[in-house]
Design an enzyme around this catalytic site. Structure first.
Site, short mmCIF file in Angstrom:
data_model
loop_
_atom_site.label_atom_id
_atom_site.label_comp_id
_atom_site.label_asym_id
_atom_site.label_seq_id
_atom_site.Cartn_x
_atom_site.Cartn_y
_atom_site.Cartn_z
N ARG A 34 28.75 54.07 46.98
CA ARG A 34 28.65 53.88 45.53
C ARG A 34 27.99 52.55 45.19
O ARG A 34 27.36 52.41 44.14
CB ARG A 34 30.04 53.90 44.87
CG ARG A 34 30.69 55.25 44.84
CD ARG A 34 31.96 55.22 44.04
NE ARG A 34 31.68 54.72 42.68
CZ ARG A 34 32.60 54.48 41.78
NH1 ARG A 34 33.86 54.69 42.05
NH2 ARG A 34 32.27 54.04 40.59
N ARG A 59 42.74 51.58 33.82
CA ARG A 59 41.47 51.08 33.29
C ARG A 59 41.17 51.82 32.00
O ARG A 59 40.33 52.72 31.96
CB ARG A 59 40.34 51.26 34.30
CG ARG A 59 40.51 50.36 35.49
CD ARG A 59 39.42 50.59 36.49
NE ARG A 59 38.22 49.81 36.22
CZ ARG A 59 37.14 49.86 37.00
NH1 ARG A 59 37.11 50.64 38.03
NH2 ARG A 59 36.08 49.12 36.71
N ASP A 87 35.82 41.43 42.23
CA ASP A 87 35.12 42.29 43.19
C ASP A 87 34.91 41.62 44.55
O ASP A 87 34.57 42.28 45.52
CB ASP A 87 33.75 42.72 42.65
CG ASP A 87 33.88 43.76 41.55
OD1 ASP A 87 34.99 44.27 41.34
OD2 ASP A 87 32.86 44.06 40.90
N ASN A 106 26.17 46.51 38.87
CA ASN A 106 26.80 46.50 37.55
C ASN A 106 25.80 46.25 36.42
O ASN A 106 25.94 46.82 35.34
CB ASN A 106 27.95 45.48 37.51
CG ASN A 106 29.13 45.94 38.35
OD1 ASN A 106 29.16 47.08 38.81
ND2 ASN A 106 30.10 45.07 38.57
N CYS A 139 36.81 53.76 40.33
CA CYS A 139 37.67 53.31 41.43
C CYS A 139 39.13 53.25 40.98
O CYS A 139 39.42 52.86 39.85
CB CYS A 139 37.24 51.92 41.90
SG CYS A 139 35.82 51.94 42.99
#
Ligand code: UD1
Length: 444
Positions: free
Chosen positions: A413, A131, A321, A32, A126
């Site tokens: 990913r 979102r 996460d 990230n 995802c």
């Protein structure tokens, strides 16, 4: 077996569970952080070198986006990337890439800051609930951009971004990093209130300061950015370690009752995760050094873990996460646990796959009740998103028998050489190449 006979060959990860993980595992750089810092390199009119970048699919996607804008990207070995944004001149991003990965949208801020316009599709990523990018758009408007959406494409222009006061309705990690980046070259002072304080957000701010930005309040809920006219070229910056990858390996060590040393871990970034694991009876022992700097963490679980309730919240709360890999561990822990996700609305879709492995999990809205069973059993399961894939890998490592996991592209990913790293710690795990479908695991 899926993938044989007349079916389309699909990539699979095959795991024979029940083998304790042992030895050392090196954690890669943060996904990230890297995904936010790479587009931030577009603000620099020259070269920047990033180190400790993970070798994952999302990073390749982001570099494709950057190349499309005219920037030059060079891979320097396995974990370093040089971005040269001297020729950054195109204010668009390929729709297919933006729909594939939400972070591609972060190029809009640098485009407005340096080129005065942007034309980028609304992002995908995802599938874990709605979102939207409304905070990003509202924030850019507050900074003086005209933004409209036509047919799913965000079209923005500005005569120059100007410092302003931005309030976020929710401490969104993505909106905080994106707006902070957009404001760096703006005129005047920007404050972001109710900002996210995740380590990855702080890492982006430290990177920007490293190249000459003036950002303060990093790691707090109010971030202040004093605009500067130019950033330094020719610098190098090392990305923080990936706390989600470290946490996933910690859960894998615990579910197999193993004993591993995680290398390249910032212990303080993992505080909420380590607090929960310790409560569950997992031994988490950092080996000296500064807990704010990369070091080692030994994780071992001599006994069956105990259930604990967990609520995923913005930082410094428990990270959303890590909710999935932890639920895999809770599925075989003693007792029952209530797990609530306050960050994303539908992040429990993967539990149906855990149930196929014998887990006892009921989901009601944003909450899952996990009743620990003695053991999970290997099954054919599919990863539906990145962290769902992580949960299935953890579950399969602890399960009795063989599991075949599909949806491997989701796992790719976000995890660097996952199979190889786990093999190095003694796991019976393999990746099946669709071109050579006869590959089977050794037993023993
Ligand atoms: C980032 C991370 C992701 C992590 C998440 C929360 C990246 C590439 N991804 O995602 O791994 O799970 O932070 O820690 O860094 N929201 C809005 N409007 C917006 C933006 C967000 O309503 O404009 C909502 C989201 O729907 C969600 C919440 O805010 O419910 C938090 O999302 P956010 O922190 O923005 O997540 P991402 O940055 O997308």
């Amino acid at each position: 077996m899926p993938g044989s006979g007349q079916e389309e060959p699909v990539e699979q990860i095959i795991v024979r569970g029940g083998r304790p993980l042992r030895g050392a595992i090196r954690v890669s750089g943060s996904k990230n952080s890297s995904l936010a810092i790479l587009p931030a390199c577009l603000l620099v009119r020259g070269k920047t070198i990033l180190r400790n970048v993970p070798d994952i699919r999302d990073i390749r996607t982001m570099t494709e986006v950057l190349c499309h804008t005219g920037a030059r990207v060079r891979f320097l070995g396995e974990d370093a990337i040089e971005v040269d944004a001297t020729e950054f001149s195109r204010a668009t991003a390929p729709e297919e890439l933006v729909r594939r990965m939400r972070a591609s949208f972060y190029v809009v801020g640098p485009m407005l800051a340096r080129l005065g316009s942007a034309r980028v599709a609304q992002p995908g990523g995802c599938d874990i609930g709605a979102r939207p990018v409304d905070f990003h758009i509202k924030g850019l408007q507050t900074l003086g951009a005209e933004v409209r959406t036509e047919g799913g494409i965000v079209i923005a222009r500005t005569d120059g971004l100007r410092g302003a006061h931005i309030y976020l309705d929710f401490p969104s990690a993505g909106a905080t990093t994106h707006l902070m980046t957009a404001a760096v070259l703006g005129i005047g002072v920007t404050t972001i209130e109710n900002a996210a304080s995740e380590p990855e957000v702080a890492d982006v701010a430290y990177f920007l300061n490293h190249v000459g930005a003036r950002i303060s309040g990093v790691g707090t809920s109010t971030i202040t950015i004093h605009g500067v006219s130019e950033l330094r070229t020719g610098t190098e910056y090392s990305i923080i370690p990936d706390r989600m990858e470290a946490g996933t390996f910690a859960c894998a060590a615990a579910i197999t009752r193993g004993d591993v040393v995680l290398e390249n871990v910032v212990v303080n970034h993992l505080s909420p995760v380590l607090a929960k694991l310790s409560e569950m009876g997992v031994h988490c022992v950092p080996s000296g050094g500064d807990p704010d700097r990369p070091g080692q963490l030994r994780v071992s679980a001599p006994e069956r873990t105990r259930s604990v309730d967990v609520m995923a919240l913005p930082h410094p709360g428990f990270p959303t996460d890590m909710q999935q890999p932890l639920v895999a561990l809770l599925a075989v822990s003693e007792g029952a646990a209530m797990v609530t996700d306050r960050v994303f609305e539908s992040r429990f879709r993967y539990v149906t796959e855990l149930d196929r492995m014998g887990a006892d999990i009921q989901v009601e809205g944003r909450t899952a009740v996990v009743r620990g069973v003695e053991r999970l059993t290997g099954a054919n399961v599919a990863a539906t998103d990145l962290r769902a894939g992580a949960a299935l890998i953890v579950a399969a490592l602890g399960a009795h028998g063989e599991s075949i996991i599909t949806g491997v592209e989701h796992i790719d990913r976000g995890y660097t050489h996952l199979v190889g790293k786990l093999q190095g710690a003694g796991a019976h795990i393999n990746r099946m190449d669709p071109e050579r479908p006869a590959l089977r695991l050794m037993t023993g």
